[in-house]
Design an enzyme around this catalytic site. Structure first.
Site, PDB file in Angstrom:
ATOM      1  N   ASP A 168      -4.151   3.873   2.820  1.00  0.00           N
ATOM      2  CA  ASP A 168      -5.607   3.513   3.076  1.00  0.00           C
ATOM      3  C   ASP A 168      -5.795   2.103   3.172  1.00  0.00           C
ATOM      4  O   ASP A 168      -7.047   1.643   3.492  1.00  0.00           O
ATOM      5  CB  ASP A 168      -6.414   3.933   1.619  1.00  0.00           C
ATOM      6  CG  ASP A 168      -5.863   3.092   0.531  1.00  0.00           C
ATOM      7  OD1 ASP A 168      -5.078   2.112   0.754  1.00  0.00           O
ATOM      8  OD2 ASP A 168      -6.758   3.438  -0.677  1.00  0.00           O
ATOM      9  N   GLU A 195      -8.120 -19.470 -16.440  1.00  0.00           N
ATOM     10  CA  GLU A 195      -8.371 -20.066 -15.244  1.00  0.00           C
ATOM     11  C   GLU A 195      -9.356 -21.421 -15.636  1.00  0.00           C
ATOM     12  O   GLU A 195     -10.384 -21.358 -15.678  1.00  0.00           O
ATOM     13  CB  GLU A 195      -9.090 -19.153 -14.404  1.00  0.00           C
ATOM     14  CG  GLU A 195      -9.297 -19.773 -12.975  1.00  0.00           C
ATOM     15  CD  GLU A 195     -10.860 -19.157 -12.460  1.00  0.00           C
ATOM     16  OE1 GLU A 195     -11.103 -19.409 -11.096  1.00  0.00           O
ATOM     17  OE2 GLU A 195     -11.555 -18.597 -13.260  1.00  0.00           O
ATOM     18  N   ASP A 231     -10.285 -14.930 -16.713  1.00  0.00           N
ATOM     19  CA  ASP A 231     -11.224 -15.453 -15.465  1.00  0.00           C
ATOM     20  C   ASP A 231     -11.986 -16.439 -16.082  1.00  0.00           C
ATOM     21  O   ASP A 231     -13.017 -16.070 -16.930  1.00  0.00           O
ATOM     22  CB  ASP A 231     -11.642 -14.236 -14.890  1.00  0.00           C
ATOM     23  CG  ASP A 231     -12.307 -14.683 -13.655  1.00  0.00           C
ATOM     24  OD1 ASP A 231     -11.794 -15.010 -12.583  1.00  0.00           O
ATOM     25  OD2 ASP A 231     -13.595 -14.432 -13.695  1.00  0.00           O
ATOM     26  N   ASP A 233       0.818  -1.291  -0.005  1.00  0.00           N
ATOM     27  CA  ASP A 233       0.028  -0.038  -0.148  1.00  0.00           C
ATOM     28  C   ASP A 233       0.917   1.219  -0.142  1.00  0.00           C
ATOM     29  O   ASP A 233       1.762   1.541   0.975  1.00  0.00           O
ATOM     30  CB  ASP A 233      -0.879  -0.089   1.236  1.00  0.00           C
ATOM     31  CG  ASP A 233      -1.553   1.291   1.599  1.00  0.00           C
ATOM     32  OD1 ASP A 233      -1.709   1.922   0.544  1.00  0.00           O
ATOM     33  OD2 ASP A 233      -2.090   1.543   2.607  1.00  0.00           O
ATOM     34  N   ASP A 288      -1.983  -1.178  -3.878  1.00  0.00           N
ATOM     35  CA  ASP A 288      -2.028  -0.389  -4.945  1.00  0.00           C
ATOM     36  C   ASP A 288      -0.823  -0.601  -6.018  1.00  0.00           C
ATOM     37  O   ASP A 288       0.284  -1.044  -5.816  1.00  0.00           O
ATOM     38  CB  ASP A 288      -2.330   1.186  -4.692  1.00  0.00           C
ATOM     39  CG  ASP A 288      -1.398   1.539  -3.921  1.00  0.00           C
ATOM     40  OD1 ASP A 288       0.001   1.440  -4.388  1.00  0.00           O
ATOM     41  OD2 ASP A 288      -1.696   2.329  -2.790  1.00  0.00           O
TER      42      ASP A 288
HETATM   43  C1  GLC Z   1     -12.641 -16.634 -10.622  1.00  0.00           C
HETATM   44  C2  GLC Z   1     -11.902 -15.708  -9.769  1.00  0.00           C
HETATM   45  C3  GLC Z   1     -12.476 -15.495  -8.289  1.00  0.00           C
HETATM   46  C4  GLC Z   1     -13.755 -14.742  -8.778  1.00  0.00           C
HETATM   47  C5  GLC Z   1     -14.616 -15.546  -9.937  1.00  0.00           C
HETATM   48  C6  GLC Z   1     -15.711 -14.638 -10.410  1.00  0.00           C
HETATM   49  O1  GLC Z   1     -12.876 -17.777 -10.128  1.00  0.00           O
HETATM   50  O2  GLC Z   1     -10.619 -16.286  -9.520  1.00  0.00           O
HETATM   51  O3  GLC Z   1     -11.849 -14.664  -7.613  1.00  0.00           O
HETATM   52  O4  GLC Z   1     -14.481 -14.621  -7.590  1.00  0.00           O
HETATM   53  O5  GLC Z   1     -13.776 -15.985 -10.874  1.00  0.00           O
HETATM   54  O6  GLC Z   1     -15.220 -13.833 -11.038  1.00  0.00           O
END
Ligand code: GLC
Length: 518
Positions: free
Chosen positions: A6, A241, A181, A2, A10
């Site tokens: 805050d 992912e 994602d 940080d 960042d």
């Molecule tokens: C993926 C991300 C997770 C998020 C989900 C929805 O699994 O790694 O953190 O909550 O997608 O976007």
């Protein structure tokens, strides 16, 4: 880190730690979503894909981070939330405004099956029906995650082109690639067929279902190819992912013509127990697929690797064993921040302290993901040196021992073990490009293998048991008949000067890595 006080990390904070990352041996960093967001799902609910959330900085800060990153040999990978947007994204605001809105079809709107009944039995992974009633237009919209995360309708070509355009927008700003994602859930069955119901209930009390009509539909691959076409114009990398069930599914994500993801994550590894035979079998299957693996042992959604693989007594040693394994296998390893110092989960003790919404719905069985998202532990001063303010998520007291500054001073620390392994990876041809050759395949306790590159080979031996083990190697078949070796790294001091691998006596959880000579 940080930089503003805050309590939240960042971009300038990251920039201030690039020298640390470079010295650690990191080549690229993936930043979880730092775009404008109402933060219902900690940034995974994006309300503007082409900006930086003011919590984390500005586009100018981002440009600076990239520039400084380049000076440190570190590339920047962003997190592209492709499955859904925030319900506050202008696209969704327009979509929900009327049934005839310009962007109505950018999301998945359907009538209920009957009054007060959602269109079908699909369940949100965060609990409850995946359908949210919207009284403005008297229809339901689909959300695989939180109701504030409506799924995009990737069957609409305008959605696809807007998203491809966004990826290009960032490539033009110097981003080296994306972690994509939730790609498994990009498409749903257009006929809305009910998912088959399985016995039992999940941790949110919903019936278990098989994700047959909501996950990994073949159309996903078309989108992967579309994203790849854009990425290829910029020599960018796509990391997925990819929560695959088996190696076959993982292989599919590379694309039949290698025209999809260069790096779909092997997240299956995160579900295996710490066991030499279990790992050996998995590695062999991944290796046999012929693809370039992407190894992952932890991330922001699952319990930290130190806790997950640990046996409660030898967790530090096991952390070193895991590092030795996945940093020396053929492939690209993706580390989670803090893993290199043995950071531990700090799960909320009381429901009222939970920040991640699923931790409140699923309490106490599901405590949410706060525990694995605590601030990086830089030193042993208050708040682990992460912030001068109040950290957004409480830091476990173990930071007094597990922190960067103290571990740097200790030659036997987890951190120095990681640094050593990563340094070795950068110079050792066999570790970088060598084949994987499994050894002593019947040994239930010790995982051993070669990384063989032309005339050179590295030998990796990991005792994954709590008892001493003796191992013998006959590598004549591999062309290393002499048994002569030079130790590259070991956790066991008595092996530092070992010169032969004909027989090795290993202490519990010991790691021995050597260069073989012919
Ligand atoms: C993926 C991300 C997770 C998020 C989900 C929805 O699994 O790694 O953190 O909550 O997608 O976007």
């Amino acid at each position: 880190m940080d930089s503003t006080g805050d309590g939240i990390g960042d971009l300038n904070g990251i920039a201030s730690k690039l020298a640390y990352l470079q010295a650690l041996g990191v080549d690229a960093i993936w930043i979880t979503p730092c775009f404008p967001s109402p933060q219902v799902d900690f940034g995974y609910d994006v309300s503007d894909y082409e900006n930086i959330d003011s919590k984390y900085g500005t586009l100018a800060d981002f440009a600076t981070l990239e520039k400084l990153g380049a000076q440190h040999g570190i590339k920047i990978i962003l997190d592209f939330v492709v499955n859904h947007t925030s319900d506050q994204h202008p696209w969704f605001i327009n979509s929900r405004s009327s049934r005839s809105a310009e962007k109505r079809d950018w999301y998945i709107w359907r009538d209920g099956k009957a009054p007060n009944q959602p269109p079908n039995n699909w369940i949100s992974t965060f609990g409850g029906s995946a359908w949210q009633w919207d009284s403005k237009t008297n229809q339901y919209y689909y959300h695989y995650f939180y109701p504030q995360q409506p799924d995009l309708n990737w069957r609409n070509p305008e959605v696809a082109s807007a998203m491809y355009g966004t990826s290009e927008w960032w490539y033009q700003r110097g981003v080296s690639g994306f972690r994509l994602d939730a790609v498994d859930t990009l498409f749903e069955d257009p006929n809305l067929t009910d998912n088959p119901v399985l016995p039992g209930k999940n941790k949110y009390g919903d019936p278990n279902t098989e994700n047959k009509y909501t996950h990994k539909l073949p159309e996903v691959h078309q989108v992967m190819r579309g994203l790849r076409q854009v990425a290829d114009k910029y020599n960018a990398v796509l990391i997925g992912e990819t929560w695959t069930e088996n190696v076959g599914e993982l292989k599919d994500y590379y694309g039949a013509k290698h025209d999809e993801l260069q790096m779909p994550m092997d997240l299956m590894l995160t579900k295996l127990k710490f066991d030499a035979s279990v790992f050996r079998e998995h590695i062999a299957a991944v290796d046999a697929s012929g693809e370039w693996p992407t190894w992952v042992i932890s991330n922001h959604d699952i319990v930290r690797s130190w806790n997950r693989y640990g046996d409660g007594k030898h967790n530090d040693q096991i952390a070193k064993d895991m590092a030795a394994m996945y940093l020396t296998l053929r492939g690209t390893p993706i580390m989670y921040y803090g893993e290199e110092i043995g950071m531990q989960n700090n799960d909320p003790k009381r429901k009222e302290d939970v920040q991640d919404p699923i931790g409140r719905t699923g309490w106490p069985e599901e405590k949410g993901r706060d525990g694995e998202r605590t601030p990086m532990q830089w030193n042993n001063t208050p708040n682990a040196g992460f912030t001068t303010g109040i950290p957004w998520n409480p830091i476990p007291i173990t930071y007094k021992v597990y922190n960067v500054a103290d571990e740097l001073k200790d030659p036997t620390s987890i951190l120095n073990w990681y640094k050593g392994l990563l340094a070795l990876r950068h110079v050792d041809k066999a570790l970088l490009d060598g084949d994987y050759v499994a050894l002593n395949q019947d040994d239930p306790n010790v995982l051993s293998y070669l990384r063989r590159y032309q005339e050179d080979a590295a030998l990796i031996v990991i005792n994954m048991s709590a008892s001493p083990q003796k191992v013998m190697f006959d590598l004549s078949r591999q062309g290393f008949s002499s048994g002569a070796a030079k130790t590259l790294m070991t956790t066991q001091s008595s092996l530092k000067n070992a010169s032969s691998i004909t027989q090795l006596s290993l202490e519990p959880f010991a790691v021995y890595i050597a260069e073989l000579t012919r």
